[in-house]
Design an enzyme around this catalytic site. Structure first.
Site, PDB file in Angstrom:
ATOM      1  N   LEU A 104       0.736  -1.150   0.069  1.00  0.00           N
ATOM      2  CA  LEU A 104       0.010  -0.057   0.211  1.00  0.00           C
ATOM      3  C   LEU A 104       1.104   0.785   0.075  1.00  0.00           C
ATOM      4  O   LEU A 104       2.045   1.407   0.938  1.00  0.00           O
ATOM      5  CB  LEU A 104      -1.122   0.157   1.392  1.00  0.00           C
ATOM      6  CG  LEU A 104      -2.052   1.176   1.566  1.00  0.00           C
ATOM      7  CD1 LEU A 104      -3.171   0.878   2.341  1.00  0.00           C
ATOM      8  CD2 LEU A 104      -1.015   1.909   2.188  1.00  0.00           C
ATOM      9  N   ASP A 107       0.651   8.600   1.200  1.00  0.00           N
ATOM     10  CA  ASP A 107       0.971  10.394   1.144  1.00  0.00           C
ATOM     11  C   ASP A 107       2.341  10.055   0.520  1.00  0.00           C
ATOM     12  O   ASP A 107       3.815   9.399   1.325  1.00  0.00           O
ATOM     13  CB  ASP A 107       0.561  10.590   2.891  1.00  0.00           C
ATOM     14  CG  ASP A 107       0.243  10.974   3.469  1.00  0.00           C
ATOM     15  OD1 ASP A 107      -1.308   9.947   3.288  1.00  0.00           O
ATOM     16  OD2 ASP A 107      -0.220  11.456   4.745  1.00  0.00           O
ATOM     17  N   GLN A 123       4.339   7.176   1.388  1.00  0.00           N
ATOM     18  CA  GLN A 123       4.289   6.367   2.475  1.00  0.00           C
ATOM     19  C   GLN A 123       4.127   5.114   2.811  1.00  0.00           C
ATOM     20  O   GLN A 123       3.595   4.225   1.515  1.00  0.00           O
ATOM     21  CB  GLN A 123       2.755   7.023   3.250  1.00  0.00           C
ATOM     22  CG  GLN A 123       3.732   7.884   4.013  1.00  0.00           C
ATOM     23  CD  GLN A 123       3.566   8.216   5.617  1.00  0.00           C
ATOM     24  OE1 GLN A 123       3.036   7.519   6.044  1.00  0.00           O
ATOM     25  NE2 GLN A 123       5.102   8.467   5.906  1.00  0.00           N
ATOM     26  N   PHE A 166       5.433   7.881  10.433  1.00  0.00           N
ATOM     27  CA  PHE A 166       4.732   8.640   9.771  1.00  0.00           C
ATOM     28  C   PHE A 166       4.997   9.871   8.963  1.00  0.00           C
ATOM     29  O   PHE A 166       6.084   9.897   8.654  1.00  0.00           O
ATOM     30  CB  PHE A 166       2.914   8.937  10.454  1.00  0.00           C
ATOM     31  CG  PHE A 166       2.071   7.618  10.739  1.00  0.00           C
ATOM     32  CD1 PHE A 166       2.432   6.780  10.182  1.00  0.00           C
ATOM     33  CD2 PHE A 166       1.446   7.757  11.688  1.00  0.00           C
ATOM     34  CE1 PHE A 166       2.214   5.440  10.269  1.00  0.00           C
ATOM     35  CE2 PHE A 166       0.394   7.166  12.195  1.00  0.00           C
ATOM     36  CZ  PHE A 166       0.715   6.135  11.443  1.00  0.00           C
ATOM     37  N   ARG A 227       0.088  15.386  13.782  1.00  0.00           N
ATOM     38  CA  ARG A 227       1.018  14.758  13.586  1.00  0.00           C
ATOM     39  C   ARG A 227       1.940  15.093  11.855  1.00  0.00           C
ATOM     40  O   ARG A 227       1.256  16.385  11.448  1.00  0.00           O
ATOM     41  CB  ARG A 227       0.597  13.247  12.408  1.00  0.00           C
ATOM     42  CG  ARG A 227      -0.582  12.971  12.275  1.00  0.00           C
ATOM     43  CD  ARG A 227      -1.006  11.356  12.376  1.00  0.00           C
ATOM     44  NE  ARG A 227      -2.044  11.901  11.607  1.00  0.00           N
ATOM     45  CZ  ARG A 227      -3.379  11.021  12.139  1.00  0.00           C
ATOM     46  NH1 ARG A 227      -2.518  10.629  13.780  1.00  0.00           N
ATOM     47  NH2 ARG A 227      -4.391  10.881  11.599  1.00  0.00           N
ATOM     48  N   ASP A 228       2.536  14.537  11.482  1.00  0.00           N
ATOM     49  CA  ASP A 228       2.546  15.279   9.457  1.00  0.00           C
ATOM     50  C   ASP A 228       3.668  16.580   9.853  1.00  0.00           C
ATOM     51  O   ASP A 228       3.398  18.113   8.817  1.00  0.00           O
ATOM     52  CB  ASP A 228       1.315  15.441   9.253  1.00  0.00           C
ATOM     53  CG  ASP A 228       0.437  14.233   8.708  1.00  0.00           C
ATOM     54  OD1 ASP A 228       1.488  13.277   8.943  1.00  0.00           O
ATOM     55  OD2 ASP A 228      -0.536  14.453   8.626  1.00  0.00           O
ATOM     56  N   GLU A 281      -5.224  16.793   9.514  1.00  0.00           N
ATOM     57  CA  GLU A 281      -3.793  16.151   8.769  1.00  0.00           C
ATOM     58  C   GLU A 281      -3.245  16.960   7.732  1.00  0.00           C
ATOM     59  O   GLU A 281      -3.457  17.285   7.068  1.00  0.00           O
ATOM     60  CB  GLU A 281      -3.599  15.040   7.865  1.00  0.00           C
ATOM     61  CG  GLU A 281      -5.080  13.891   8.899  1.00  0.00           C
ATOM     62  CD  GLU A 281      -4.869  12.189   9.066  1.00  0.00           C
ATOM     63  OE1 GLU A 281      -4.839  11.261   9.387  1.00  0.00           O
ATOM     64  OE2 GLU A 281      -5.786  12.266   6.998  1.00  0.00           O
TER      65      GLU A 281
HETATM   66  C1  FRU Z   1      -2.736  10.877   6.013  1.00  0.00           C
HETATM   67  C2  FRU Z   1      -2.241   9.761   7.254  1.00  0.00           C
HETATM   68  C3  FRU Z   1      -1.214  10.838   7.738  1.00  0.00           C
HETATM   69  C4  FRU Z   1      -0.030  10.021   8.602  1.00  0.00           C
HETATM   70  C5  FRU Z   1      -0.229   8.444   7.380  1.00  0.00           C
HETATM   71  C6  FRU Z   1      -0.071   7.295   7.764  1.00  0.00           C
HETATM   72  O1  FRU Z   1      -3.308   9.680   4.702  1.00  0.00           O
HETATM   73  O2  FRU Z   1      -2.981   9.238   7.359  1.00  0.00           O
HETATM   74  O3  FRU Z   1      -1.798  11.485   8.990  1.00  0.00           O
HETATM   75  O4  FRU Z   1       0.747  10.455   8.721  1.00  0.00           O
HETATM   76  O5  FRU Z   1      -1.130   8.665   6.959  1.00  0.00           O
HETATM   77  O6  FRU Z   1       0.244   6.923   7.228  1.00  0.00           O
END
Ligand code: FRU
Length: 540
Positions: A104, A107, A123, A166, A227-228, A281
């Site tokens: 999978l 982001d 990701q 993440f 996060r992020d 996010e």
């Molecule tokens: C967005 C998210 C982010 C997180 C990541 C994890 O799609 O949920 O907030 O860091 O994906 O894979």
């Protein structure tokens, strides 16, 4: 008790699956529990959601010692993931968009122009079409079209990111490349979430050394959903933006500041003026034509249109920062009115254009037909984003023209024309009352309908092989005619409307021979450029 002894009790490093360090403990999860008996006093063994974990008090074990274990686990994780870097054959696989070889993708991360090349990460969960412990895949490019695979830059190998490295952004500074990302950890049966903001550094733009968490504790008033990181320089200091959720379960923007990229002070929570959703996010910010913008993914947004049931959105707002970098959000827009556009990131090209790439997927969508060939999701095309005369404009990045082959001039009508390719760029003008059918075969097609009565452009994917997700998106338009530039790439469609005014992005799964185009309700001249394949960014 030493960490070495705990690893020995766990059957050696090769039997260790992950390392955790909640509060005063160190925990190692093992692959096989048979070796772990008997255990001395001070070490306990627990079965946590099917995973055996040995736990002891952390004592004076320092971060460096834990990091050494993390480095060994990273090595194992890289070699275990190696076979998953061979792409499966799939009729749905795009020809020039970035897709995962297996597993999978979600982001885009760390998108940046640094030392003469573009760096882009994504990701990735290698082993199944599921959202689990995420890796960062590293790609580079010199032309934004052909991407080279570099490495698995980050793997979920450490006590601070054991359940996922993440999303986050990159900073290019003093010849080095800094990756800021969120360390995601889950503890115990309840899967209690622990979140830190972490840093990894590269001197050569190829290998990355984790520096561990730079923010270890939550600020007051937020849940573990923070996060992020997006880091940028403004008014003489570094600023970090984080998507966050308050303890009242509202989405907010958390702001930290730093003078040196490693020591961060919490500044505050912002965004009350637009109060949207239960969580934000993936923040990004940039300046277009002297105007600062803020991009994010608010979750839990309701839409009045009964066809639009997905609460995960993409938004862009005009933002101002005062002298002390306190943000205020002004008016905003949806960035993309299609089905699948989320978590975009941008960077600036050397000639000053702002280019954006997003995830062509949504958080809850996990059942696409490509899962039958063990891969899920892809990134979007690159788009340029401009602010012109008070209007936001989004164009396909000019670099994409490299993919064009000799154009065909077509007259579209109810009689089908075979595009003879599953990857092309199509230019035409649609009149109100007309319906364009693309990716059409004996049973399947995608419709773009200019519905005069309702004044909407309707994107309808109900006649595809869709397994999950909404099937209709409607975009209110009031232009006299509708100029379309459409990119089709096997299982995706990106529709640029009225010369940059709007974009609709979607996955659309049809059999590989469904390449016909029809126009119902009249005729239209069209130009079709078959697109060639870009180099596929899989393993090196
Ligand atoms: C967005 C998210 C982010 C997180 C990541 C994890 O799609 O949920 O907030 O860091 O994906 O894979």
């Amino acid at each position: 008790m030493s960490l070495d002894l705990l690893i020995e009790l766990a059957g050696g490093i090769d039997n260790v699956r992950r390392i955790l360090s909640p509060s005063e403990f160190v925990i190692v999860a093992v692959h096989n529990n048979e070796c772990c008996h008997p255990l001395p006093d001070g070490v306990t063994s627990t079965l946590v959601l099917g995973e055996w974990q040995l736990s002891m008090s952390r004592g004076d074990i320092g971060d460096d010692e834990l990091r050494q274990v993390g480095e060994k686990l990273a090595k194992q994780q890289r070699s275990r993931a190696q076979p998953y870097q061979t792409p499966t054959y799939s009729p749905y696989r795009p020809q020039w968009h970035i897709s995962p070889p297996q597993g999978l993708l979600n982001d885009p991360n760390g998108f940046i122009y640094h030392q003469g090349e573009y760096h882009l990460f994504y990701q990735w969960y290698p082993y199944a079409c599921e959202h689990k412990d995420k890796y960062w895949v590293h790609l580079t490019s010199t032309d934004l079209v052909n991407w080279n695979y570099q490495s698995l830059a980050l793997t979920p190998s450490d006590w601070f990111d054991s359940h996922g490295a993440f999303s986050g952004h990159a900073v290019s500074q003093d010849d080095g490349l800094y990756l800021f990302y969120t360390g995601n950890v889950r503890i115990g049966e309840q899967r209690h979430r622990q979140t830190t903001q972490c840093l990894a550094y590269s001197q050569d733009g190829r290998s990355f050394k984790k520096c561990g968490p730079v923010i270890r504790h939550l600020p007051a008033g937020v849940t573990e959903h923070i996060r992020d990181p997006k880091v940028f320089f403004a008014n003489g200091e570094w600023v970090m933006l984080l998507g966050a959720q308050t303890t009242e379960l509202t989405g907010r923007l958390a702001v930290y500041r730093s003078t040196n990229l490693t020591d961060w002070q919490f500044d505050g929570l912002y965004g009350e003026e637009i109060a949207q959703g239960y969580m934000w996010e993936c923040p990004d910010t940039f300046i277009l034509n002297e105007q600062r913008f803020f991009v994010f993914g608010p979750q839990g947004i309701k839409d009045d249109n009964p066809h639009h049931t997905i609460g995960h959105q993409n938004r862009i707002y005009r933002m101002s920062l005062d002298d002390t970098n306190h943000p205020t959000l002004h008016e905003g827009w949806q960035l993309d009115a299609g089905f699948d556009f989320y978590a975009p990131q941008t960077t600036q090209t050397p000639d000053g254009r702002r280019v954006m790439i997003g995830w062509m997927g949504l958080p809850d969508e996990v059942q696409h037909p490509s899962c039958d060939q063990q891969w899920l999701h892809q990134l979007t095309t690159l788009r340029e984003i401009h602010w012109q005369d008070g209007q936001l404009k989004q164009y396909p990045a000019q670099e994409l023209q490299q993919l064009r082959q000799a154009p065909h001039q077509l007259v579209l009508s109810a009689q089908c024309v075979d595009a003879q390719s599953a990857s092309y760029e199509l230019h035409l003008e649609l009149e109100w009352g007309q319906e364009l059918r693309l990716m059409a075969g004996s049973e399947h097609y995608v419709s773009i309908i200019a519905d005069r009565e309702r004044g909407v452009l309707r994107l309808d994917r109900q006649h595809t092989q869709i397994r999950q997700g909404d099937v209709i998106r409607e975009l209110v338009l009031d232009s006299a005619r509708i100029a379309l530039v459409i990119f089709v790439d096997h299982s995706s469609l990106e529709i640029f409307i009225n010369r940059g005014d709007k974009v609709m992005t979607t996955r659309a799964f049809v059999p590989s021979d469904a390449t016909n185009i029809h126009l119902l309700g009249g005729k239209a001249q069209a130009t079709l450029y078959p697109l060639r394949a870009a180099s596929a960014p899989f393993s090196g």
